[in-house]
Design a protein around this motif. Structure first.
Motif, PDB file in Angstrom:
ATOM      1  N   PHE A  40      33.359  36.113  27.394  1.00  0.00           N
ATOM      2  CA  PHE A  40      34.247  35.945  28.639  1.00  0.00           C
ATOM      3  C   PHE A  40      34.897  36.743  29.285  1.00  0.00           C
ATOM      4  O   PHE A  40      35.250  36.621  30.506  1.00  0.00           O
ATOM      5  CB  PHE A  40      35.585  35.391  27.458  1.00  0.00           C
ATOM      6  CG  PHE A  40      36.698  34.850  28.278  1.00  0.00           C
ATOM      7  CD1 PHE A  40      36.943  33.765  28.748  1.00  0.00           C
ATOM      8  CD2 PHE A  40      37.892  35.789  28.277  1.00  0.00           C
ATOM      9  CE1 PHE A  40      37.932  33.225  29.534  1.00  0.00           C
ATOM     10  CE2 PHE A  40      39.199  35.239  28.900  1.00  0.00           C
ATOM     11  CZ  PHE A  40      39.016  34.120  29.488  1.00  0.00           C
ATOM     12  N   GLU A  41      35.142  37.985  28.788  1.00  0.00           N
ATOM     13  CA  GLU A  41      35.713  39.068  29.521  1.00  0.00           C
ATOM     14  C   GLU A  41      34.784  39.541  30.620  1.00  0.00           C
ATOM     15  O   GLU A  41      34.839  39.892  31.941  1.00  0.00           O
ATOM     16  CB  GLU A  41      36.144  40.532  28.863  1.00  0.00           C
ATOM     17  CG  GLU A  41      37.349  40.221  27.856  1.00  0.00           C
ATOM     18  CD  GLU A  41      38.707  39.917  28.496  1.00  0.00           C
ATOM     19  OE1 GLU A  41      38.616  40.313  29.611  1.00  0.00           O
ATOM     20  OE2 GLU A  41      39.352  38.830  28.114  1.00  0.00           O
ATOM     21  N   THR A  44      34.856  36.779  33.276  1.00  0.00           N
ATOM     22  CA  THR A  44      35.903  36.692  33.923  1.00  0.00           C
ATOM     23  C   THR A  44      35.790  38.094  35.062  1.00  0.00           C
ATOM     24  O   THR A  44      36.357  37.958  35.996  1.00  0.00           O
ATOM     25  CB  THR A  44      37.158  36.888  33.132  1.00  0.00           C
ATOM     26  OG1 THR A  44      37.056  35.847  32.170  1.00  0.00           O
ATOM     27  CG2 THR A  44      38.428  36.881  33.686  1.00  0.00           C
ATOM     28  N   HIS A  45      35.258  39.052  34.541  1.00  0.00           N
ATOM     29  CA  HIS A  45      35.334  40.284  35.488  1.00  0.00           C
ATOM     30  C   HIS A  45      34.584  40.302  36.711  1.00  0.00           C
ATOM     31  O   HIS A  45      34.831  40.762  37.640  1.00  0.00           O
ATOM     32  CB  HIS A  45      35.165  41.361  34.693  1.00  0.00           C
ATOM     33  CG  HIS A  45      35.050  43.094  35.330  1.00  0.00           C
ATOM     34  ND1 HIS A  45      36.467  43.457  35.558  1.00  0.00           N
ATOM     35  CD2 HIS A  45      34.464  43.691  35.688  1.00  0.00           C
ATOM     36  CE1 HIS A  45      36.622  44.593  36.171  1.00  0.00           C
ATOM     37  NE2 HIS A  45      35.093  44.808  36.174  1.00  0.00           N
ATOM     38  N   ARG A  47      34.025  37.339  37.773  1.00  0.00           N
ATOM     39  CA  ARG A  47      34.492  36.558  38.897  1.00  0.00           C
ATOM     40  C   ARG A  47      35.552  37.204  39.750  1.00  0.00           C
ATOM     41  O   ARG A  47      35.756  36.890  40.950  1.00  0.00           O
ATOM     42  CB  ARG A  47      35.346  35.233  38.280  1.00  0.00           C
ATOM     43  CG  ARG A  47      35.697  34.456  38.916  1.00  0.00           C
ATOM     44  CD  ARG A  47      36.579  33.288  38.247  1.00  0.00           C
ATOM     45  NE  ARG A  47      35.526  32.226  37.617  1.00  0.00           N
ATOM     46  CZ  ARG A  47      35.822  31.444  36.307  1.00  0.00           C
ATOM     47  NH1 ARG A  47      37.143  31.311  36.006  1.00  0.00           N
ATOM     48  NH2 ARG A  47      34.876  30.843  35.989  1.00  0.00           N
ATOM     49  N   ARG A  48      36.515  37.990  39.020  1.00  0.00           N
ATOM     50  CA  ARG A  48      37.373  38.904  39.879  1.00  0.00           C
ATOM     51  C   ARG A  48      36.442  39.671  40.792  1.00  0.00           C
ATOM     52  O   ARG A  48      37.301  40.060  41.801  1.00  0.00           O
ATOM     53  CB  ARG A  48      38.141  39.825  38.948  1.00  0.00           C
ATOM     54  CG  ARG A  48      39.205  39.208  38.242  1.00  0.00           C
ATOM     55  CD  ARG A  48      40.071  40.290  37.555  1.00  0.00           C
ATOM     56  NE  ARG A  48      39.460  41.144  36.502  1.00  0.00           N
ATOM     57  CZ  ARG A  48      39.531  40.803  35.145  1.00  0.00           C
ATOM     58  NH1 ARG A  48      39.974  39.740  34.810  1.00  0.00           N
ATOM     59  NH2 ARG A  48      38.869  41.528  34.098  1.00  0.00           N
ATOM     60  N   ARG A  83      37.737  28.050  29.120  1.00  0.00           N
ATOM     61  CA  ARG A  83      38.288  28.827  29.794  1.00  0.00           C
ATOM     62  C   ARG A  83      37.419  29.194  30.987  1.00  0.00           C
ATOM     63  O   ARG A  83      37.431  29.522  31.985  1.00  0.00           O
ATOM     64  CB  ARG A  83      39.095  30.079  29.016  1.00  0.00           C
ATOM     65  CG  ARG A  83      39.874  29.757  28.333  1.00  0.00           C
ATOM     66  CD  ARG A  83      41.452  29.710  29.068  1.00  0.00           C
ATOM     67  NE  ARG A  83      41.576  31.007  29.651  1.00  0.00           N
ATOM     68  CZ  ARG A  83      42.357  31.996  29.411  1.00  0.00           C
ATOM     69  NH1 ARG A  83      42.755  32.168  28.296  1.00  0.00           N
ATOM     70  NH2 ARG A  83      42.577  32.935  30.464  1.00  0.00           N
ATOM     71  N   LEU A  84      36.104  29.450  30.471  1.00  0.00           N
ATOM     72  CA  LEU A  84      35.074  29.782  31.369  1.00  0.00           C
ATOM     73  C   LEU A  84      34.780  28.595  32.303  1.00  0.00           C
ATOM     74  O   LEU A  84      34.588  29.067  33.863  1.00  0.00           O
ATOM     75  CB  LEU A  84      33.782  30.046  30.515  1.00  0.00           C
ATOM     76  CG  LEU A  84      33.688  31.401  29.668  1.00  0.00           C
ATOM     77  CD1 LEU A  84      32.620  31.560  28.943  1.00  0.00           C
ATOM     78  CD2 LEU A  84      33.804  32.566  30.589  1.00  0.00           C
TER      79      LEU A  84
END
Length: 86
Positions: A40-41, A44-45, A47-48, A83-84
Protein backbone atom coordinates in the motif's frame (compact mmCIF):
# COMPACT_ATOMS: atom_id res chain seq x y z
CA UNK A 1 10.94 -9.18 19.15
CA UNK A 2 7.87 -7.32 20.33
CA UNK A 3 5.76 -7.67 17.19
CA UNK A 4 6.39 -4.10 16.05
CA UNK A 5 6.41 -3.89 12.27
CA UNK A 6 8.38 -1.57 10.08
CA UNK A 7 7.93 -1.71 6.35
CA UNK A 8 9.78 -0.07 3.56
CA UNK A 9 10.79 -0.43 0.01
CA UNK A 10 12.52 1.16 -2.87
CA UNK A 11 11.51 2.43 -6.23
CA UNK A 12 13.76 1.61 -9.15
CA UNK A 13 13.67 2.89 -12.70
CA UNK A 14 13.22 0.76 -15.80
CA UNK A 15 17.00 0.23 -15.95
CA UNK A 16 17.08 -0.97 -12.32
CA UNK A 17 18.64 2.14 -10.80
CA UNK A 18 17.44 3.53 -7.47
CA UNK A 19 14.95 6.42 -7.81
CA UNK A 20 13.44 6.73 -4.34
CA UNK A 21 12.59 4.80 -1.21
CA UNK A 22 10.19 4.81 1.70
CA UNK A 23 9.88 3.46 5.21
CA UNK A 24 7.01 3.44 7.68
CA UNK A 25 6.29 2.14 11.14
CA UNK A 26 2.99 0.30 10.81
CA UNK A 27 2.41 -0.59 14.43
CA UNK A 28 2.15 -3.99 16.04
CA UNK A 29 1.32 -6.96 13.89
CA UNK A 30 2.93 -9.70 11.88
CA UNK A 31 4.86 -10.16 8.64
CA UNK A 32 1.65 -10.53 6.61
CA UNK A 33 0.33 -7.14 7.74
CA UNK A 34 3.72 -5.53 7.24
CA UNK A 35 3.83 -6.86 3.66
CA UNK A 36 0.33 -5.57 2.91
CA UNK A 37 1.19 -2.16 4.31
CA UNK A 38 4.42 -2.18 2.30
CA UNK A 39 2.46 -2.73 -0.90
CA UNK A 40 0.00 0.00 0.00
CA UNK A 41 2.68 2.51 1.02
CA UNK A 42 4.86 1.70 -2.00
CA UNK A 43 2.07 2.14 -4.53
CA UNK A 44 0.84 5.27 -2.76
CA UNK A 45 4.36 6.69 -2.85
CA UNK A 46 4.72 5.84 -6.55
CA UNK A 47 1.41 7.61 -7.20
CA UNK A 48 2.65 10.72 -5.33
CA UNK A 49 5.72 10.68 -7.60
CA UNK A 50 3.33 10.63 -10.61
CA UNK A 51 4.45 7.24 -11.89
CA UNK A 52 1.83 5.86 -14.24
CA UNK A 53 3.35 2.41 -14.85
CA UNK A 54 4.77 0.34 -12.01
CA UNK A 55 5.90 -3.22 -11.52
CA UNK A 56 5.29 -4.53 -8.02
CA UNK A 57 7.54 -7.23 -6.59
CA UNK A 58 6.25 -9.01 -3.50
CA UNK A 59 7.76 -12.15 -1.99
CA UNK A 60 4.57 -13.35 -0.28
CA UNK A 61 2.15 -15.50 -2.26
CA UNK A 62 -0.55 -14.86 0.36
CA UNK A 63 -0.23 -11.09 -0.14
CA UNK A 64 -0.36 -11.49 -3.93
CA UNK A 65 -3.57 -13.55 -3.60
CA UNK A 66 -5.15 -10.95 -1.30
CA UNK A 67 -4.32 -8.13 -3.71
CA UNK A 68 -5.48 -9.94 -6.84
CA UNK A 69 -8.73 -11.08 -5.20
CA UNK A 70 -9.65 -7.61 -3.85
CA UNK A 71 -8.81 -8.64 -0.29
CA UNK A 72 -10.99 -11.74 -0.24
CA UNK A 73 -10.66 -13.45 3.13
CA UNK A 74 -8.95 -10.64 5.01
CA UNK A 75 -10.51 -7.50 6.45
CA UNK A 76 -7.25 -5.54 6.29
CA UNK A 77 -6.64 -6.93 2.80
CA UNK A 78 -10.05 -5.68 1.65
CA UNK A 79 -9.40 -2.28 3.22
CA UNK A 80 -6.01 -1.88 1.54
CA UNK A 81 -7.27 -3.20 -1.80
CA UNK A 82 -10.13 -0.71 -1.80
CA UNK A 83 -7.75 2.12 -0.89
CA UNK A 84 -5.45 1.14 -3.77
CA UNK A 85 -8.33 1.35 -6.23
CA UNK A 86 -9.06 4.96 -5.27
Amino acid sequence: MDGACREGGLIKGSEGGWLDGFAKFVGHGNAYLAELWGVFEGLTHARRLNFTHVELNVDSLVVVKVITSNGCGSMIGRFLSKRLEA
